[in-house]
Each structure stands twice: as C-alpha cells, then as structure tokens.
Design a protein around this motif. Structure first.
Motif, mmCIF file in Angstrom:
data_model
loop_
_atom_site.group_PDB
_atom_site.id
_atom_site.type_symbol
_atom_site.label_atom_id
_atom_site.label_comp_id
_atom_site.label_asym_id
_atom_site.label_seq_id
_atom_site.Cartn_x
_atom_site.Cartn_y
_atom_site.Cartn_z
ATOM 1 N N ARG A 42 0.817 -1.214 0.000
ATOM 2 C CA ARG A 42 0.000 0.000 0.000
ATOM 3 C C ARG A 42 0.850 1.264 0.000
ATOM 4 N NH1 ARG A 42 -2.929 1.364 4.060
ATOM 5 N NH2 ARG A 42 -4.458 2.458 2.764
ATOM 6 N N TYR A 44 3.223 4.216 -1.179
ATOM 7 C CA TYR A 44 3.509 4.885 -2.449
ATOM 8 C C TYR A 44 5.004 5.132 -2.636
ATOM 9 C CZ TYR A 44 -1.463 5.954 -3.200
ATOM 10 O OH TYR A 44 -2.817 5.869 -3.418
ATOM 11 N N ARG A 106 -1.496 8.029 2.360
ATOM 12 C CA ARG A 106 -2.687 7.176 2.389
ATOM 13 C C ARG A 106 -3.679 7.656 3.463
ATOM 14 N NH1 ARG A 106 -4.175 3.290 -1.494
ATOM 15 N NH2 ARG A 106 -2.346 2.123 -2.183
ATOM 16 N N GLU A 107 -3.155 8.118 4.598
ATOM 17 C CA GLU A 107 -4.021 8.657 5.649
ATOM 18 C C GLU A 107 -4.698 9.928 5.156
ATOM 19 O OE1 GLU A 107 -5.890 9.803 9.213
ATOM 20 O OE2 GLU A 107 -5.173 7.854 8.523
ATOM 21 N N THR A 108 -3.931 10.793 4.494
ATOM 22 C CA THR A 108 -4.481 12.046 3.996
ATOM 23 C C THR A 108 -5.566 11.799 2.951
ATOM 24 O OG1 THR A 108 -2.341 13.114 4.358
ATOM 25 C CG2 THR A 108 -3.898 14.253 2.917
ATOM 26 N N ALA A 109 -5.347 10.828 2.077
ATOM 27 C CA ALA A 109 -6.259 10.596 0.958
ATOM 28 C C ALA A 109 -7.435 9.693 1.332
ATOM 29 C CB ALA A 109 -5.495 9.976 -0.210
ATOM 30 N N GLU A 110 -7.171 8.690 2.196
ATOM 31 C CA GLU A 110 -8.176 7.663 2.441
ATOM 32 C C GLU A 110 -8.581 7.510 3.899
ATOM 33 O OE1 GLU A 110 -6.369 4.124 0.971
ATOM 34 O OE2 GLU A 110 -5.825 5.023 -0.950
ATOM 35 N N GLY A 111 -7.841 8.163 4.798
ATOM 36 C CA GLY A 111 -8.130 7.976 6.216
ATOM 37 C C GLY A 111 -7.656 6.644 6.743
ATOM 38 N N LYS A 112 -6.753 5.998 6.014
ATOM 39 C CA LYS A 112 -6.226 4.696 6.430
ATOM 40 C C LYS A 112 -4.748 4.642 6.067
ATOM 41 C CE LYS A 112 -6.991 -0.295 6.066
ATOM 42 N NZ LYS A 112 -7.754 -1.364 5.380
#
Length: 440
Positions: A42, A44, A106-112
C-alpha cells in the motif's frame, strides 16, 4: 459474577489467571509474512516522504517498506536500526498515529495509513529472531565513556559509542536495564519479556559493561565520573513524581501511577496483584491511560480518568483515549482535585470543575475511590547536576550540558518530547557529538 468482584477495598484475584492472560495479550498481534507484504504494497514510496520527516529518528521509511515488499525484511531491519537501535520497542510503543502514520499520504487521501509501526515490528522481529546483530565495532579508540541511565537514551548512546570503538560503562539504578521500556509502559504493549530481550540483543555489539544498582547521587558522583572517564552521558530520566498538593494526598490507597505500572510489569502472577474496586486516575497523558486501562483489565469495576483541561489538551493521543474508552474507562475533563476524603484510607476524591483558564467554576463533585493514582507529571531528582533549564538539564546542540565533558538526553534533558523514540534520537545524536569531540 465472581463474588470477589463485589468485594470492597483493594484486593487481588478479581479475575482468573485465564481472564488476565487474555486481557493482557498483545495489543497489536504481529503481522504474518503475507499480511506484511499486503501492508507494504500500500506504500507509495514517496520521494519526499512526509513520514520520514515526521520520524524523530529520521528512519528512511519508504526504503524499509520497499525492502519488506521485495522479500528482504532483514535488510529493512538494518535500515531501521541504523537510525533507531531500539526500533523493535519503538514499533510497539511509539505513537505512530500522531507521527509517521498521521502524515502518511494514504491517511491524507483515504483515512487509512500504511501500517508503518507494525511493518517496523515485522522487520525488526525477523532480524532479532535470526539472532543476528547487524553492526560491528570499529577499532578500539582507547576512550572510556560513562553512560548513566540504561533507559532508551542511555542504551542508544551506549550502543552508538561502542560501535564507534569506545569502551562504555553503562550504569543504572534499578536491577534491570531498559528504563521506561522495562518499568514504565503498559504490559499489553510489550509482551513476552521483549524489553529485556531487546537489551540483551543490543549488548551483543560488545564493548558495553552494564552495572546495575548504581544511581547518580547515591553510588555515583558526577565529578568522580568526570575524572575517571573521557566523557559522561546522563540519561537518568525523571525519578520523582509531582504530588497533588491537596488535603488527604497522603492517605492509604493513594500512590503514583508509575509505581503501579512498574509493579504490574514486574509481577510474575497477575492474580496476586491488588487492585481497587473504584479506581480514579488523575492526569491526561500516556501514563494515566496505561494505569487506568490496566486497572480495568485487572478487574476494577469502575475506573475514571480525571484531567484538569479539555480533552483536546490531553497528552494521550486520540488513539489512546479511544483505547481507554473501549476498555470501559470513563474520562472526565475540565476538573481538578481539591481534596482526598477518607478515614485513614481514601474513600472519595473531591473535584472542582474548571474553565479553560483552570479557574474553578464553583461546581464540585465527588467520586468514590478506594485507589487513587497520580499521573500528573514527573520531576528530575539528583544533586550536583549540570545547570537546569526549568526542571530539566539545560542542553545545547546535541546534548551538551553546562559542564565540560558531560552530555545529557532523554526525559531528563530540556527541549524534547517525553517519548521513547525522541530519547533514542537524543542518545544517538549525543553519542555522535561525543565521538567527534573525543576524536578531534
């Protein structure tokens, strides 16, 4: 319901051995190899990785995750440990949710976010299980350094100095090394004796002599250390605890949360560890949450954390607050203690509601309590210390104190966050500065 659960007072055995084993199991079970590969996929692998910027020890997080993704977790561990020799423990206790994972793309974009902490544990556990120490000592320099305090800062400093070829004598006041890693964190965050296993593994670098039961100001004097060694590093932590400063603070059943946590961490039989029926913890940091949650897990019926400011000002992260709530701990904010009531032993704690300026509003309330834990901050103990900045040792640069040849880092030094990962960074950086000064 077990009749013992209805008994009054502070008693042992509120829960069975089986219940306690389940309650104190690993908070985050380790990832399997497959789970680690899926989690690593996951990432990037950001070029300007915000996670690395947020890491106090500057671990190259995208690199180590890529190494896991390509099937080389041992190489990933070396990437981690080259910056943070206590990467295994930090993977377990570091508040990643407010550091590297909070800024993950991933946290910024998806909250995960990517599971950075758990991936770090997977890598370091894999290397340690192979019983391999990835670093070796340089040629001997003939220099001797005293490191006082075998907590995260002292261990990191000692290891880096030994790696540079210096001989290190590592002193600690307690019977075991590890500092807060051994005595000061919740048992469910570090199971199966990991803290001691990590210390034993770290010492395999060689060149470090560990001497327990020796404390600064007791068996050790700073001036004597300065005359005997080429340099001294102080990583003595904070040994004192602030008092409540209210009437009744001395009653039976009132104690420091850090002592309760230490007793629990060193207990060989949790069924023999006494806990109250109604437990109140005063404070808002990680120590308060650790004490409260563990009291609940031991079988306390009612556990309440009371903090004098708003919930957003609590030192414990949102994750820790949610963890407490999920275990049945109640959190009351904007209230401060005004008196401890009881005839010899605590029976009630009286509080006053406060506004944002900590001014009492005039409204008070009482909570029943047969056990009260203080978790309102710790203080530096010791005589003959270098110049202080407030209540901690003043430092400049990479841990230099006001005394020539003496460095300091970790919780006893001013300026840093009271986190394991920050202490490791300060110990490591001080070691590099000591080495540079000695080798001029």
């Amino acid at each position: 319901m077990d009749p013992k659960m209805l008994s009054e007072g502070i008693v042992a055995g509120r829960r069975s051995a089986g219940q306690l084993a389940e309650a104190f199991d690993d908070l985050h079970p380790p990832l399997t190899e497959h789970e680690a590969l899926v989690a690593a996929d996951r990432c990037y692998f950001c070029h300007d990785a915000p996670c690395t910027v947020a890491c106090p020890t500057d671990i190259d997080i995208p690199l180590f995750i890529r190494q896991i993704a390509t099937g080389t977790p041992e190489a990933a561990a070396r990437t981690i440990l080259s910056q943070n020799i206590l990467g295994g423990m930090c993977a377990r206790v570091c508040p990643t949710e407010t550091l590297c994972e909070e800024v993950c793309v991933r946290e910024t974009a998806e909250g995960k976010p990517v599971l950075i902490g758990q991936l770090q544990r997977f890598a370091t556990d894999t290397l340690m299980a192979a019983d391999v120490h990835p670093f070796s000592r340089a040629a001997s320099t003939g220099k001797r350094i005293a490191v006082v305090g075998a907590g995260p800062a002292g261990l990191a400093c000692a290891h880096r100095l030994a790696m540079k070829g210096h001989d290190v004598v590592l002193y600690d006041a307690r019977s075991k090394a590890g500092g807060l890693n051994e005595y000061g964190i919740a048992a469910y965050k570090s199971v199966d004796g990991f803290a001691q296993a990590e210390v034993d593994w770290l010492l395999k670098i060689g060149g470090i002599t560990l001497e327990n039961g020796k404390a600064l100001g007791r068996e050790l004097a700073l001036e004597a250390l300065r005359s005997e060694f080429d340099a001294v590093f102080l990583g003595v932590g904070l040994g004192g605890v602030n008092s409540l400063g209210v009437t009744g603070d001395e009653k039976d059943g009132v104690r420091d949360a850090v002592d309760f946590i230490a007793d629990l961490r060193q207990a060989t039989d949790l069924t023999a560890l006494p806990v109250g029926r109604d437990v109140v913890v005063i404070g808002g940091g990680m120590t308060a949450v650790d004490a409260a949650v563990q009291a609940k897990l031991l079988g306390a019926l009612n556990v309440t954390i009371v903090y004098r400011r708003g919930k957003d000002r609590m030192g414990a992260s949102a994750f820790e607050q949610d963890l407490a709530a999920s275990r049945g701990v109640r959190i009351i904010t904007n209230a401060q203690p005004v008196a401890v009531h009881g005839n010899g032993s605590v029976r009630e704690v009286e509080f006053a509601f406060t506004d944002d300026a900590l001014t009492p509003t005039g409204q008070t309330f009482r909570l029943p309590a047969d056990q009260l834990f203080r978790a309102i901050g710790q203080t530096l103990n010791g005589d003959g210390l270098p110049e202080l900045d407030g209540r901690k040792i003043a430092i400049t640069g990479a841990g230099r104190t006001s005394v020539a040849g003496v460095w300091a880092g970790g919780d006893c030094a001013a300026g840093g966050d009271d986190l394991t990962v920050t202490a490791v960074a300060e110990g490591r950086d001080a070691a590099e500065d000591i080495h540079a000064q000695l080798m001029k």
